[in-house]
Design a protein around this motif. Structure first.
Motif, PDB file in Angstrom:
ATOM      1  N   GLU A  57       0.796  -1.270   0.301  1.00 37.90           N
ATOM      2  CA  GLU A  57       0.014   0.123  -0.047  1.00 37.90           C
ATOM      3  C   GLU A  57       1.005   1.194   0.050  1.00 37.90           C
ATOM      4  OE1 GLU A  57      -3.416   2.251  -0.437  1.00 37.90           O
ATOM      5  OE2 GLU A  57      -3.156  -0.024  -0.547  1.00 37.90           O
ATOM      6  N   ALA A  58       2.193   1.133   0.736  1.00 41.81           N
ATOM      7  CA  ALA A  58       2.873   2.331   0.875  1.00 41.81           C
ATOM      8  C   ALA A  58       3.659   2.552  -0.763  1.00 41.81           C
ATOM      9  CB  ALA A  58       4.116   2.249   1.863  1.00 41.81           C
ATOM     10  N   MET A  59       3.784   1.433  -1.403  1.00 43.06           N
ATOM     11  CA  MET A  59       4.368   1.677  -2.723  1.00 43.06           C
ATOM     12  C   MET A  59       3.117   2.080  -3.608  1.00 43.06           C
ATOM     13  SD  MET A  59       6.082  -2.219  -2.677  1.00 43.06           S
ATOM     14  CE  MET A  59       6.458  -2.213  -4.572  1.00 43.06           C
ATOM     15  N   ARG A  60       2.163   1.666  -3.543  1.00 49.21           N
ATOM     16  CA  ARG A  60       1.163   2.135  -4.289  1.00 49.21           C
ATOM     17  C   ARG A  60       0.697   3.644  -3.896  1.00 49.21           C
ATOM     18  NH1 ARG A  60      -2.606  -1.250  -6.931  1.00 49.21           N
ATOM     19  NH2 ARG A  60      -4.497   0.097  -6.067  1.00 49.21           N
ATOM     20  N   HIS A  61       0.685   4.053  -2.943  1.00 50.93           N
ATOM     21  CA  HIS A  61       0.930   5.545  -2.421  1.00 50.93           C
ATOM     22  C   HIS A  61       1.899   6.430  -3.104  1.00 50.93           C
ATOM     23  CE1 HIS A  61      -0.629   8.876   0.217  1.00 50.93           C
ATOM     24  NE2 HIS A  61       0.806   9.311   0.351  1.00 50.93           N
ATOM     25  N   GLY A  62       3.178   5.914  -3.127  1.00 49.43           N
ATOM     26  CA  GLY A  62       4.287   6.525  -3.694  1.00 49.43           C
ATOM     27  C   GLY A  62       4.273   6.943  -5.328  1.00 49.43           C
ATOM     28  N   VAL A  63       3.481   5.931  -5.766  1.00 51.82           N
ATOM     29  CA  VAL A  63       3.435   5.775  -7.329  1.00 51.82           C
ATOM     30  C   VAL A  63       2.250   6.254  -7.787  1.00 51.82           C
ATOM     31  CG1 VAL A  63       3.673   4.099  -9.280  1.00 51.82           C
ATOM     32  CG2 VAL A  63       5.265   3.941  -7.432  1.00 51.82           C
ATOM     33  N   ALA A  94       6.833   1.791 -17.318  1.00 54.06           N
ATOM     34  CA  ALA A  94       6.234   1.645 -15.856  1.00 54.06           C
ATOM     35  C   ALA A  94       7.608   1.282 -14.948  1.00 54.06           C
ATOM     36  CB  ALA A  94       5.188   0.571 -16.074  1.00 54.06           C
ATOM     37  N   ALA A  95       8.444   0.499 -15.470  1.00 58.97           N
ATOM     38  CA  ALA A  95       9.638   0.376 -14.533  1.00 58.97           C
ATOM     39  C   ALA A  95      10.597   1.529 -14.230  1.00 58.97           C
ATOM     40  CB  ALA A  95      10.560  -0.862 -15.373  1.00 58.97           C
ATOM     41  N   LEU A  96      10.478   2.235 -15.206  1.00 62.40           N
ATOM     42  CA  LEU A  96      11.217   3.567 -15.140  1.00 62.40           C
ATOM     43  C   LEU A  96      10.457   4.460 -14.195  1.00 62.40           C
ATOM     44  CD1 LEU A  96      13.662   5.598 -15.647  1.00 62.40           C
ATOM     45  CD2 LEU A  96      12.425   6.383 -17.734  1.00 62.40           C
ATOM     46  N   GLU A  97       9.213   4.372 -14.263  1.00 66.55           N
ATOM     47  CA  GLU A  97       8.480   5.264 -13.223  1.00 66.55           C
ATOM     48  C   GLU A  97       8.583   4.879 -12.074  1.00 66.55           C
ATOM     49  OE1 GLU A  97       5.727   8.814 -12.866  1.00 66.55           O
ATOM     50  OE2 GLU A  97       7.618   8.336 -14.017  1.00 66.55           O
ATOM     51  N   CYS A  98       8.690   3.561 -11.576  1.00 66.34           N
ATOM     52  CA  CYS A  98       9.025   2.952 -10.321  1.00 66.34           C
ATOM     53  C   CYS A  98      10.211   3.619  -9.755  1.00 66.34           C
ATOM     54  CB  CYS A  98       8.865   1.476 -10.248  1.00 66.34           C
ATOM     55  SG  CYS A  98       7.473   0.637 -10.372  1.00 66.34           S
ATOM     56  N   VAL A  99      11.350   3.707 -10.710  1.00 67.49           N
ATOM     57  CA  VAL A  99      12.593   3.993 -10.000  1.00 67.49           C
ATOM     58  C   VAL A  99      12.636   5.623  -9.850  1.00 67.49           C
ATOM     59  CG1 VAL A  99      14.947   4.569 -10.646  1.00 67.49           C
ATOM     60  CG2 VAL A  99      13.843   2.457 -11.456  1.00 67.49           C
ATOM     61  N   ASP A 138      12.719   0.972  -1.468  1.00 67.12           N
ATOM     62  CA  ASP A 138      13.766  -0.113  -1.736  1.00 67.12           C
ATOM     63  C   ASP A 138      12.981  -1.040  -2.882  1.00 67.12           C
ATOM     64  OD1 ASP A 138      15.563   0.835  -0.237  1.00 67.12           O
ATOM     65  OD2 ASP A 138      15.279  -0.461   1.619  1.00 67.12           O
ATOM     66  N   SER A 139      11.607  -1.294  -2.317  1.00 67.64           N
ATOM     67  CA  SER A 139      10.843  -2.395  -3.196  1.00 67.64           C
ATOM     68  C   SER A 139      10.581  -1.797  -4.611  1.00 67.64           C
ATOM     69  CB  SER A 139       9.789  -2.510  -2.244  1.00 67.64           C
ATOM     70  OG  SER A 139      10.067  -3.421  -1.063  1.00 67.64           O
ATOM     71  N   LEU A 140      10.178  -0.472  -4.697  1.00 67.91           N
ATOM     72  CA  LEU A 140       9.959   0.077  -6.069  1.00 67.91           C
ATOM     73  C   LEU A 140      11.393   0.014  -6.837  1.00 67.91           C
ATOM     74  CD1 LEU A 140       7.815   3.336  -5.040  1.00 67.91           C
ATOM     75  CD2 LEU A 140       7.034   1.228  -6.323  1.00 67.91           C
ATOM     76  N   LEU A 141      12.299   0.407  -6.399  1.00 74.55           N
ATOM     77  CA  LEU A 141      13.586   0.110  -6.934  1.00 74.55           C
ATOM     78  C   LEU A 141      13.988  -1.254  -7.577  1.00 74.55           C
ATOM     79  CD1 LEU A 141      16.238   1.408  -8.297  1.00 74.55           C
ATOM     80  CD2 LEU A 141      17.383   0.895  -5.807  1.00 74.55           C
ATOM     81  N   THR A 142      13.705  -2.168  -6.655  1.00 71.73           N
ATOM     82  CA  THR A 142      14.093  -3.434  -7.177  1.00 71.73           C
ATOM     83  C   THR A 142      13.335  -4.252  -7.993  1.00 71.73           C
ATOM     84  OG1 THR A 142      13.140  -4.261  -5.005  1.00 71.73           O
ATOM     85  CG2 THR A 142      15.696  -4.165  -4.975  1.00 71.73           C
ATOM     86  N   TYR A 143      11.865  -3.797  -7.606  1.00 69.95           N
ATOM     87  CA  TYR A 143      10.873  -4.225  -8.644  1.00 69.95           C
ATOM     88  C   TYR A 143      10.915  -3.795 -10.100  1.00 69.95           C
ATOM     89  CZ  TYR A 143       5.912  -5.793  -9.931  1.00 69.95           C
ATOM     90  OH  TYR A 143       4.690  -6.316 -10.518  1.00 69.95           O
TER      91      TYR A 143
END
Length: 317
Positions: A57-63, A94-99, A138-143
């Motif tokens: 949920e925190a990852m989703r909030h950040g993205v 999408a991956a670049l946006e995660c980074v 951390d999770s967004l970067l590695t994902y």
């Protein structure tokens, strides 16, 4: 006596005209947003070992909090130059946006910029807590690397390897993370112009340059075209940072959706603060002209990228 009722003619309400490029950018953002929602959907991840609900949920909030999605747009638009796109381009976008969003989550932390708002919403460490924000970043970067390297990103293994390598270098010690370290070390010092340029090319420009190079890799472009698009990315990356520094000096917090004036308060040297507002606007016009010249060999097919260069330099938030 009967009173005459007058019916006043009301002028038609003016429709807010949305520039064509902003429509194109919004369409790209919607596509990327949908892909990010799919990739971060807990139901789609049920087969994994464990996905802590609060962390996800925190990852989703950040993205999933809006944003222009400019970097993904550059991937999609650059890939189109070579008649490429589809699932592969969308996944890499999408991956670049995660980074990018991971970097924002960490930048907002008290140990970094200590911001309470991002895009008008509470930052992740405010909405959750600091430890969760660190783990979400951390999770967004590695994902992101998981997404690019997976077979579902339907590209030859060599292309996926080039994309992973380029992303690692753009995000790491010689790119965004290294630039952030230089930025933190520069607080309270007066850097020379060349040092500011190097810092900004790493911190901001590296991911923008990568976006343009990635589209060329997805499109299986030749070395000369990849280099040309890398130069285009470098030019608009500098323009993006100059515009950002200008907005930090001139825009309101309400317009930006985050605090402004923080660079000056922290004693950070920027080219805008070093040379002034008029000089910065002049350089922005020059960078747009340079970017357009770089794209000349691609003809009309690159019009979307030319519009992107102008948008970057002229943006108001």
């Amino acid at each position: 006596m009967t009173r005459t009722r007058f019916a006043f003619i009301r002028p038609p309400m003016e429709e807010k005209m949305i520039p064509p490029f902003e429509v194109k950018l919004a369409v790209g953002a919607e596509m990327v947003e949908a892909e990010l929602r799919r990739l971060l959907d807990a139901r789609a991840l049920e087969g994994e070992i464990a996905r802590p609900a609060r962390l996800l949920e925190a990852m989703r909030h950040g993205v999933l909090n809006g944003g222009k999605r400019l970097r993904p747009f550059l991937i999609l638009e650059t890939a189109r130059l070579f008649d490429a796109g589809g699932t592969a381009a969308l996944r890499v976008a999408a991956a670049l946006e995660c980074v990018h969003c991971y970097s924002l989550v960490h930048d907002d932390l008290p140990a970094m910029d200590d911001d309470d708002l991002r895009r008008g919403q509470p930052t992740v460490h405010r909405a959750f807590d600091e430890a969760t924000a660190i783990l979400a970043g951390d999770s967004l970067l590695t994902y992101a690397f998981d997404i690019v390297s997976a077979p579902e990103t339907a590209l030859p293994a060599e292309a996926r390897l080039a994309l992973v390598t380029g992303l690692a270098r753009a995000a790491g010690i010689g790119g965004m993370a290294g630039g952030q370290a230089l930025d933190l070390a520069a607080e309270g010092t007066q850097l020379a112009e060349e040092d500011i340029l190097r810092l900004q090319a790493m911190k901001t420009g590296a991911l923008i340059r990568y976006a343009c190079e990635a589209g060329a890799i997805i499109g299986d472009a030749g070395g000369a075209d990849r280099e040309r698009l890398g130069e285009f990315g470098a030019a608009i990356g500098l323009a993006f940072q100059l515009a950002d520094d200008l907005l930090d000096l001139t825009a309101s917090s309400e317009a930006m959706g985050k605090a402004t004036g923080k660079d000056a308060a922290a004693g950070k040297a920027t080219l805008a603060s070093l040379h002034g507002v008029d000089w910065t606007r002049l350089q922005l016009r020059g960078l747009v002209a340079q970017a357009e010249d770089i794209l000349a060999p691609f003809g009309e097919a690159a019009e979307g990228l030319r519009q992107a260069a102008r948008f970057v330099a002229e943006r108001q938030n």
